[in-house]
Design a protein around this motif. Structure first.
Motif, PDB file in Angstrom:
ATOM      1  N   MET A   1       1.350  -1.100   0.294  1.00  0.00           N
ATOM      2  CA  MET A   1       0.319   0.148   0.125  1.00  0.00           C
ATOM      3  C   MET A   1       1.416   1.088  -0.183  1.00  0.00           C
ATOM      4  O   MET A   1       0.741   1.847  -0.395  1.00  0.00           O
ATOM      5  CB  MET A   1      -1.271  -0.143   1.273  1.00  0.00           C
ATOM      6  CG  MET A   1      -2.329  -1.032   1.621  1.00  0.00           C
ATOM      7  SD  MET A   1      -3.177  -1.199   2.876  1.00  0.00           S
ATOM      8  CE  MET A   1      -3.843  -2.725   1.899  1.00  0.00           C
ATOM      9  N   GLU A   2       2.108   1.374   0.974  1.00  0.00           N
ATOM     10  CA  GLU A   2       2.824   2.117   1.147  1.00  0.00           C
ATOM     11  C   GLU A   2       3.606   2.479  -0.853  1.00  0.00           C
ATOM     12  O   GLU A   2       3.757   3.763  -1.210  1.00  0.00           O
ATOM     13  CB  GLU A   2       4.164   2.864   2.242  1.00  0.00           C
ATOM     14  CG  GLU A   2       4.259   3.675   2.232  1.00  0.00           C
ATOM     15  CD  GLU A   2       5.189   3.763   3.505  1.00  0.00           C
ATOM     16  OE1 GLU A   2       5.621   3.086   4.199  1.00  0.00           O
ATOM     17  OE2 GLU A   2       6.009   4.489   3.376  1.00  0.00           O
TER      18      GLU A   2
ATOM     19  N   THR B   1       2.255   7.566  -6.640  1.00  0.00           N
ATOM     20  CA  THR B   1       1.167   7.678  -7.531  1.00  0.00           C
ATOM     21  C   THR B   1       1.120   9.392  -6.385  1.00  0.00           C
ATOM     22  O   THR B   1       0.564  10.140  -7.032  1.00  0.00           O
ATOM     23  CB  THR B   1      -0.127   7.148  -6.894  1.00  0.00           C
ATOM     24  OG1 THR B   1      -0.647   7.412  -5.332  1.00  0.00           O
ATOM     25  CG2 THR B   1      -0.635   5.798  -7.925  1.00  0.00           C
ATOM     26  N   GLY B   2       1.738   9.111  -5.797  1.00  0.00           N
ATOM     27  CA  GLY B   2       1.293  10.728  -4.375  1.00  0.00           C
ATOM     28  C   GLY B   2       0.126  10.801  -4.146  1.00  0.00           C
ATOM     29  O   GLY B   2      -0.148  12.062  -3.683  1.00  0.00           O
ATOM     30  N   ASN B   3      -0.859   9.408  -4.105  1.00  0.00           N
ATOM     31  CA  ASN B   3      -1.765  10.147  -4.189  1.00  0.00           C
ATOM     32  C   ASN B   3      -2.343   9.467  -1.770  1.00  0.00           C
ATOM     33  O   ASN B   3      -2.320   8.667  -1.701  1.00  0.00           O
ATOM     34  CB  ASN B   3      -2.638   8.884  -4.853  1.00  0.00           C
ATOM     35  CG  ASN B   3      -4.417   8.734  -3.832  1.00  0.00           C
ATOM     36  OD1 ASN B   3      -5.054   9.651  -3.172  1.00  0.00           O
ATOM     37  ND2 ASN B   3      -5.458   8.790  -5.111  1.00  0.00           N
TER      38      ASN B   3
ATOM     39  N   VAL C   1      10.888   4.218  12.277  1.00  0.00           N
ATOM     40  CA  VAL C   1      11.057   5.181  11.633  1.00  0.00           C
ATOM     41  C   VAL C   1       9.263   4.997  10.466  1.00  0.00           C
ATOM     42  O   VAL C   1       9.050   6.048  10.678  1.00  0.00           O
ATOM     43  CB  VAL C   1      12.004   4.694   9.677  1.00  0.00           C
ATOM     44  CG1 VAL C   1      11.913   5.484   9.203  1.00  0.00           C
ATOM     45  CG2 VAL C   1      12.786   4.752  10.701  1.00  0.00           C
ATOM     46  N   MET C   2       9.031   3.959  10.781  1.00  0.00           N
ATOM     47  CA  MET C   2       7.365   3.379   9.992  1.00  0.00           C
ATOM     48  C   MET C   2       6.757   4.507  11.197  1.00  0.00           C
ATOM     49  O   MET C   2       5.757   5.125  10.232  1.00  0.00           O
ATOM     50  CB  MET C   2       7.401   2.123  10.376  1.00  0.00           C
ATOM     51  CG  MET C   2       7.277   1.374   8.813  1.00  0.00           C
ATOM     52  SD  MET C   2       7.009  -0.174   9.484  1.00  0.00           S
ATOM     53  CE  MET C   2       4.963  -0.315   9.412  1.00  0.00           C
TER      54      MET C   2
ATOM     55  N   SER D   1      12.545  11.197   4.484  1.00  0.00           N
ATOM     56  CA  SER D   1      11.592  11.125   2.793  1.00  0.00           C
ATOM     57  C   SER D   1      10.820   9.891   2.485  1.00  0.00           C
ATOM     58  O   SER D   1      10.823   9.099   3.225  1.00  0.00           O
ATOM     59  CB  SER D   1      13.161  11.040   1.423  1.00  0.00           C
ATOM     60  OG  SER D   1      13.738   9.818   2.155  1.00  0.00           O
ATOM     61  N   LYS D   2       9.688  10.466   1.833  1.00  0.00           N
ATOM     62  CA  LYS D   2       8.708   9.088   1.364  1.00  0.00           C
ATOM     63  C   LYS D   2      10.020   7.305   0.937  1.00  0.00           C
ATOM     64  O   LYS D   2       9.350   6.659   1.033  1.00  0.00           O
ATOM     65  CB  LYS D   2       7.618   9.466   0.002  1.00  0.00           C
ATOM     66  CG  LYS D   2       7.165  10.408   0.445  1.00  0.00           C
ATOM     67  CD  LYS D   2       6.637  11.030  -0.531  1.00  0.00           C
ATOM     68  CE  LYS D   2       5.073  10.379  -1.933  1.00  0.00           C
ATOM     69  NZ  LYS D   2       4.665  11.183  -2.728  1.00  0.00           N
TER      70      LYS D   2
END
Lengths: 523, 67
Positions: A38-39, A45-47, A115-116, A124-125
């Motif tokens: 999911m991540e 997508t950045g959604n 971190v999660m 950062s992503k």
């Protein structure tokens, strides 16, 4: 009598701890990957929808992880206290894998887990996504090492017994870590855990759909979980076949119990469904042999001809030994590449007694400085060591596990495994046709499937652990020789404490989880 | 030093901003207390720990296995 009570109570204590521990583990193993998928969708997508979805399932993951963390440590307490002879006898076999597991779990899970959860706005992503994937990989790698240790108990390879220390010393790490038994066990266990996690995600999502809430969130979660679950279940079936083959080769008595096979045959059928005859009781064998022999093993059974022979030996017409054959011996086997006849349990008991006496003689000769006597005892010990554990059995029937429990657990596990394949296919079809949100009957079935997934997972462990009785280490050490001289009352007290503590933990987990589910992904 | 401070602040802020996490940490704390200060201290003393050397432990286990 006291020894028997200690053995049974210690087994009950261990089973209780292991069963409760296993309530938490499989969801952690599987859900970590579903979250990572999911991540990854969010990263690509950045959604923001995917971020919200990931965060919700991460919360469920965290609750399960937090409540379950460290429950496995109690098993290690029990090894040292209740099973001291066993713990010493296994030597460094448990030490090395568990040390690797501890280091991996500590560094990978604790670092990347933080971190999660804390790092959404601080790293950062890309780094956050990497942490999520590494948490999933780390959790599953932790499971590898404990399963390697368990597999060694079912198939003790890569070691040499040291008669001076009475410990098994690892001589071939790769034989221990990558034995076919260990590899099949690892993949079968983690893949079945993925199945369980997928069912949990679908079950919770189905609840939202029943309540008419969060349709997009639920349907997308269901889609990911169903694809993941179907792939995992099919691979679980494949590794299950591999595991059954290994059981047939290394633990034929367990296979016979799994199938309720008393008299072996060539072209042996696989029982799909059956009701065992309770009168065919192995404990009655030595009391009333004639009655035992004349009783049929099943009241009723549906079987497929020749399939068990194929699964056990990859040959439709091969001979699969039953419980009676294994007790009496004399059937053809291949040992170290040579064709020979299997020894009876009585013969193995004799040779086991020789091995135990040789160990005592070795010690006496060593103390007396008698080198010749020591060498003779050592040779006898080496020649008979593969039968060492049989020397502790009182009668051949002691080598037979609880047949009804093993049989029904095995068939329940397989039956539910088949059910989950069909379940995931139907979920995907309904989702593909955009009908799942409207099929209320199926949403109810999806919720009911959640406890079934846990029952299936626990049944698998019952097959593995009850089916290998009486051994803690296959052929080398039975439970009766593994226990310590602990006070039975202390064991009873811990059973009560465990049951209370674990029940409270389970209720706490469910209460916190239900509260979070009710709040939904928007909270 | 700067790096250590950043790591410290990362965990400090993370723990401080927890919601469900606080309840979970309380449960973890109680669980670990029961495990290590009740179960381990009063019920789970390793049987072989009363013997000091490896030789003594081996001797006891061999006696148990060969009696």
């Amino acid at each position: 009598m006291i020894l028997s009570a200690i053995v049974e109570l210690s087994r009950l204590q261990f089973a209780l701890t292991a069963i409760f521990h296993w309530f938490f583990v499989p969801l952690t193993l599987g859900l970590s990957f579903i979250i990572a998928f999911m991540e990854t969708a969010y990263f690509k997508t950045g959604n923001e929808f995917w971020k919200r979805t990931t965060k919700f399932w991460m919360k469920i993951f965290a609750i399960n992880f937090a409540i379950g963390v460290a429950t496995g440590i109690i098993l290690e307490f029990e090894f040292g206290t209740n099973w001291s002879n066993y713990s010493w006898f296994v030597g460094d076999i448990f030490g090395a894998p568990l040390a690797i597991e501890g280091i991996l779990a500590f560094f990978m899970e604790s670092t990347f887990f933080a971190v999660m959860f804390f790092g959404w706005e601080r790293v950062s992503k890309r780094f956050h996504l990497m942490a999520t994937w590494l948490t999933a990989i780390g959790a599953n790698l932790s499971a590898l090492w404990i399963l390697v240790a368990n597999a060694w108990m079912q198939n003790p390879v890569g070691v040499t017994f040291n008669p001076d220390s009475a410990r098994n010393e690892m001589t071939d790490f790769f034989a221990v870590a990558f034995s076919p038994v260990a590899m099949n066990k690892f993949f079968h266990t983690v893949l079945s855990s993925f199945t369980l996690a997928a069912v949990v995600v679908i079950g919770i999502s189905a609840w939202f759909l029943l309540k008419g809430r969060e349709e997009e969130f639920s349907r997308k979660s269901i889609k990911i979980a169903a694809i993941f679950g179907l792939a995992a279940t099919l691979l679980t079936a494949w590794t299950g076949d591999g595991s059954a083959y290994q059981v047939a080769q290394k633990q034929p008595m367990k296979l016979a119990a799994m199938e309720g096979l008393y008299e072996g045959k060539s072209g042996a059928p696989l029982v799909l469904f059956g009701i065992l005859n309770g009168q065919k009781n192995i404990s009655a064998r030595s009391v009333d042999s004639l009655k035992y022999q004349t009783e049929k093993p099943f009241h009723f059974a549906v079987s497929v001809p020749k399939v068990l022979s194929y699964l056990a030996n990859r040959d439709l017409n091969s001979f699969v030994p039953g419980i009676e054959n294994i007790i009496k011996g004399g059937y053809p086997v291949t040992k170290n590449g040579k064709d020979t006849l299997a020894l009876s349990i009585a013969e193995r008991m004799e040779r086991g007694k020789i091995a135990i006496k040789s160990l005592a003689d070795y010690q006496k000769a060593k103390q007396a400085g008698d080198e010749t006597g020591r060498d003779i005892a050592l040779k006898d010990l080496r020649d008979n060591f593969e039968h060492f554990g049989y020397g502790y059995l009182s009668k051949p029937e002691d080598a037979v596990p609880n047949v009804p429990l093993t049989f029904y657990a095995f068939h329940l596990m397989v039956g539910l495994g088949v059910y989950f394949i069909l379940f995931f296919i139907i979920v995907l079809l309904l989702e593909y046709k955009s009908k799942i949100a409207k099929q209320r009957w199926f949403l109810v079935i999806s919720i009911i499937s959640v406890p079934l997934a846990y029952i299936c997972s626990q049944a698998g462990w019952i097959v593995a652990e009850v089916g290998r009785q009486p051994w803690t280490i296959q052929d080398l050490l039975p439970v009766s020789a593994s226990v310590s001289g602990v006070n039975p009352n202390a064991v009873i007290a811990t059973i009560v404490i465990f049951f209370t503590m674990f029940s409270v933990l389970l209720i706490a987990e469910l209460a916190i989880m239900f509260k979070q589910i009710k709040k939904g992904p928007g909270a | 030093m700067h790096m250590l401070k950043r790591v410290w602040m990362f965990y400090y802020d993370g723990f401080r901003s927890m919601t469900v996490g606080k309840t979970l940490w309380i449960i973890i704390g109680i669980k670990l207390f029961i495990m290590f200060f009740i179960l381990k201290l009063f019920f789970f003393r390793p049987e072989l720990a009363k013997y000091k050397t490896e030789e003594e432990k081996s001797k006891v286990v061999i006696e148990n296995l060969t009696k």
